[in-house]
Design a protein around this motif. Sequence first.
Motif, PDB file in Angstrom:
ATOM      1  N   UNK A  83       8.183   7.188  -0.334  1.00 23.35           N
ATOM      2  CA  UNK A  83       7.413   7.691  -1.474  1.00 23.35           C
ATOM      3  C   UNK A  83       8.231   8.609  -2.385  1.00 23.35           C
ATOM      4  N   UNK A  99       3.182   2.783  -8.508  1.00 19.21           N
ATOM      5  CA  UNK A  99       3.749   3.349  -9.725  1.00 19.21           C
ATOM      6  C   UNK A  99       4.876   2.505 -10.272  1.00 19.21           C
ATOM      7  N   UNK A 118       8.076   8.013  -6.219  1.00 18.42           N
ATOM      8  CA  UNK A 118       6.872   8.495  -6.897  1.00 18.42           C
ATOM      9  C   UNK A 118       6.897  10.017  -7.005  1.00 18.42           C
ATOM     10  N   UNK A 137       0.828  -1.198   0.000  1.00 16.55           N
ATOM     11  CA  UNK A 137       0.000   0.000   0.000  1.00 16.55           C
ATOM     12  C   UNK A 137       0.862   1.248   0.000  1.00 16.55           C
ATOM     13  N   UNK A 138       1.255   1.681  -1.139  1.00 18.32           N
ATOM     14  CA  UNK A 138       2.102   2.869  -1.220  1.00 18.32           C
ATOM     15  C   UNK A 138       2.036   3.372  -2.644  1.00 18.32           C
ATOM     16  N   UNK A 139       1.972   4.677  -2.777  1.00 19.93           N
ATOM     17  CA  UNK A 139       1.872   5.248  -4.117  1.00 19.93           C
ATOM     18  C   UNK A 139       3.077   4.845  -4.950  1.00 19.93           C
ATOM     19  N   UNK A 140       4.246   4.848  -4.309  1.00 24.26           N
ATOM     20  CA  UNK A 140       5.459   4.495  -5.039  1.00 24.26           C
ATOM     21  C   UNK A 140       5.383   3.071  -5.569  1.00 24.26           C
ATOM     22  N   UNK A 145      -0.248   8.161   1.934  1.00 26.17           N
ATOM     23  CA  UNK A 145      -0.648   7.822   0.561  1.00 26.17           C
ATOM     24  C   UNK A 145      -1.627   8.848   0.019  1.00 26.17           C
TER      25      UNK A 145
END
Lengths: 302, 548
Positions: free
Chosen positions: B277, A264, B280, A258-261, B257
């Motif tokens: 993060x 992506x 991203x 669960x992580x945007x990175x 997030x």
Amino acid sequence: MGKPENNVIQQQSDQTLGKRRSLLSIIVAKFMQNKLAVFGLFTLAIIITACVLAPWIAPHDPNFQNLRNRLAPPGPEFWLGTDHLGRDLFSRLLHGGQVSLTVGFVAMLGAVSIGTTIGAIAGFFGGRVDAFLMRLVDVIISFPNIFLLITLVAVLEPSMEILILVFALLSWTGTSRLVRGEFLTLKNREFVLAARTIGMSNTRIIFGQILPSAMGPVIVAATLAVGGFILAESTLSFLGLGIQPPRASWGNMLTYSQSVTIFRTAVWYPTFPGLMILITVLCFNFIGDGLRDALDPRVVEK
Amino acid sequence: MKATKSIFILVNLIFMLFMFLTACGTTPEDTDTAERGADEEVDEPTGDPQYGGTIVLGTSGEPVIFNALYHQDSASADVTDLIFAGLTYTDESLEVQPHIAKDNAEISDDGLEWTFELQEGVLFHDGEELTAHDVVFTYNIFLHEDYTGPRAGSFTSLESVEAVDDYTVKFTLREPDARFHTLTGYSILPEHILGDVPIGDLEDYNEFNIENPIGAGPFKFENWDPGQSLSLVAHEDYFEGRPYLDGVTFRFASDSNALVLLLETGDIDHMIAPTSELVAIETYEHVNLSSTLALRYDYIGWNLQNPLFEDVRVRQALTHAIDRQEITETVLEGQAEVAHAPVSPLSWAYNEDVARFDYDPDRALELLSEAGWEPGEDGILEKDGEKFSFTILSNDGNTTRRDIGIIVQQYLGQIGIEVKPEQMEWGAFLDKINPPNYDFDAIVLAWGLALDPDPSAIWHSKEIENGLNNISYRNDRIDEISDINTTIIDQDERAELLGEAWAILAEEQPYTFLYYPNQFVALNRDVQGFTHHPRVDMYKVNEWWLNR
């Protein structure tokens, strides 16, 4: 279930072995006509086999971390890539599947046993016993399920055993109502009267005579329940209250991704456990539908 | 216990920070990241600052109270830093600078009298002038016996504060206190509004603390919609000149997030970016990343009440068995330095010359063997029939700490120590690990450090019972250094003494010091004039402007 059909099944099942086989073969034949159900059964068989054989099939130790090889894409060494700690996703999926399926099946067995017993007693004896047990069911149903689950699991410290126990203790109500309904219609049938007349004990009447006739809907409900429990396990693990690290389950693998990175740059990581949950639950639902059709005599006529 | 409490306000702040995976800090020079800045980030449309526009700051922490005398969390601190102003502030090199005061304090020869001259014409948001009487009013609250906030312990050395005239204020100390200059930055409260409120009721005086805080800072409180947003507007008569921005809005989101997604869509202009993060965020063309070493360290604390960790050789072995270099290079993406002592390299009291326990599993086994731990039949170390097995606890919601627990499980598993990583909800976690429970084996946590390096709050044995020394560390020499260091005014002399403390702590390894992390701030490219402070998130926001 319609009344006349039940009689037919009952008479048949009480008769010779040969005729029973023919009933079974009718059910099997009907089930096989349902292509989705057969597909579901087939797929599920593969998944279950692979998960059961995980210790032999899995190419890597599912918990071995290689921090220098984090989020590696699928490739020859790591077929489905690696996770955020460099663990092999394929091996984790198989081992995680063991956990998810175990929780699903064992919780189902527990819930169905409790539900069937309570439903049978309530339906058979009726009156105060029935009233008491059904109010108990009402009480349990009126708790918001997910919150109760979360609270209980949090209080009891999450582990696989606790999850199974909590699921089983909270999810038998549907089955019990179903079974009670069956018993209410069946208990005044002639075959039950006959059994009484020859002095059979209540226990034998309940479990030996009426229950087999009531099993159809129970089997269907149980099949669907497995899928439901797998989803519930995923939900709780996703919330961090289910299977604890480093042990994998499909739900907690989703949590870690669960992580945007990761979405992506390593989209395979959330995709595979998500797909496994989706496919498995879908298979159970297909099979459940197929069984419902196969076990319901009314469908024969169509 | 009192002294502890004061500093530990700061510590609490840190806790909050960690919880949300954020830290504070930024490089003063520019908005590019040190190593990971995208190559094409050469833009920086510099030009003359322009007025106008509202900046939206994304955060996952909701504030509690807008009164710096009482707040204990970083979200509240961020807001109060904008609404209020103090006599002094701490700049990005951690030096104390005059703010409302004209100059740094004039200190008497015996170090006991500190006199500040105030600037004239400093106005509160309601138009009243801030004078020495407001300063006296504010600092007397700390000294008042009915004061209910957590900062009384910071002011044990302060005897009295008085207004010499309208623009001169004099603090009188009981004994020299090397920390005192870091205590002169507290928000000045308006006496004309709060003067009649009994001190004992001040903490719950919500008409001011929540509904309508009035300060002399660059932004005025406008509106707070809990769970949604909080808005501030420019203070037109701010004494350093009207801020360039028309307003500042805090937008609350559930987790990092959600914040990253808001940053991507341009709904927020600023957030503290979690290291996980960065990959991203780097791909967002409209966002710049700024980084700076944060004034903090992360650690694994060993509960010394547990017989497992009593022996110093065992603790040294544990550190030897954990590859901190690999953790910083991988999980932290190289954005951290391995730590060896409980002091930040940013501090003037930093001492590099301490014992180091680098990754060396063989040495770890030797040390454990000397301490009597030998592999049992199942490969797990045993001593007197007892297995070396323990639980490592962290707070949930923090993925880095969760991962460190799992990683440590593998490292220690390799030398035959059984570790069970566990996570708990933040409140329950604090309750469990702190006095009077001390109910843990090992914890993964971090300290955001106070501006003054005084070690008393965390390491003094008197802090075991009710303070922050929840691992129950006890060392007579550390106690002694803690007691005397604040009375030494000469910084070099004090640094030498503190260096001795760091060396002792590094040798004894009551913590496995993990790393000093960088803090990243993600900023929309339109935001100019930003200065990255290692400890204060809302730093000189009056100098920020929008190039829109």
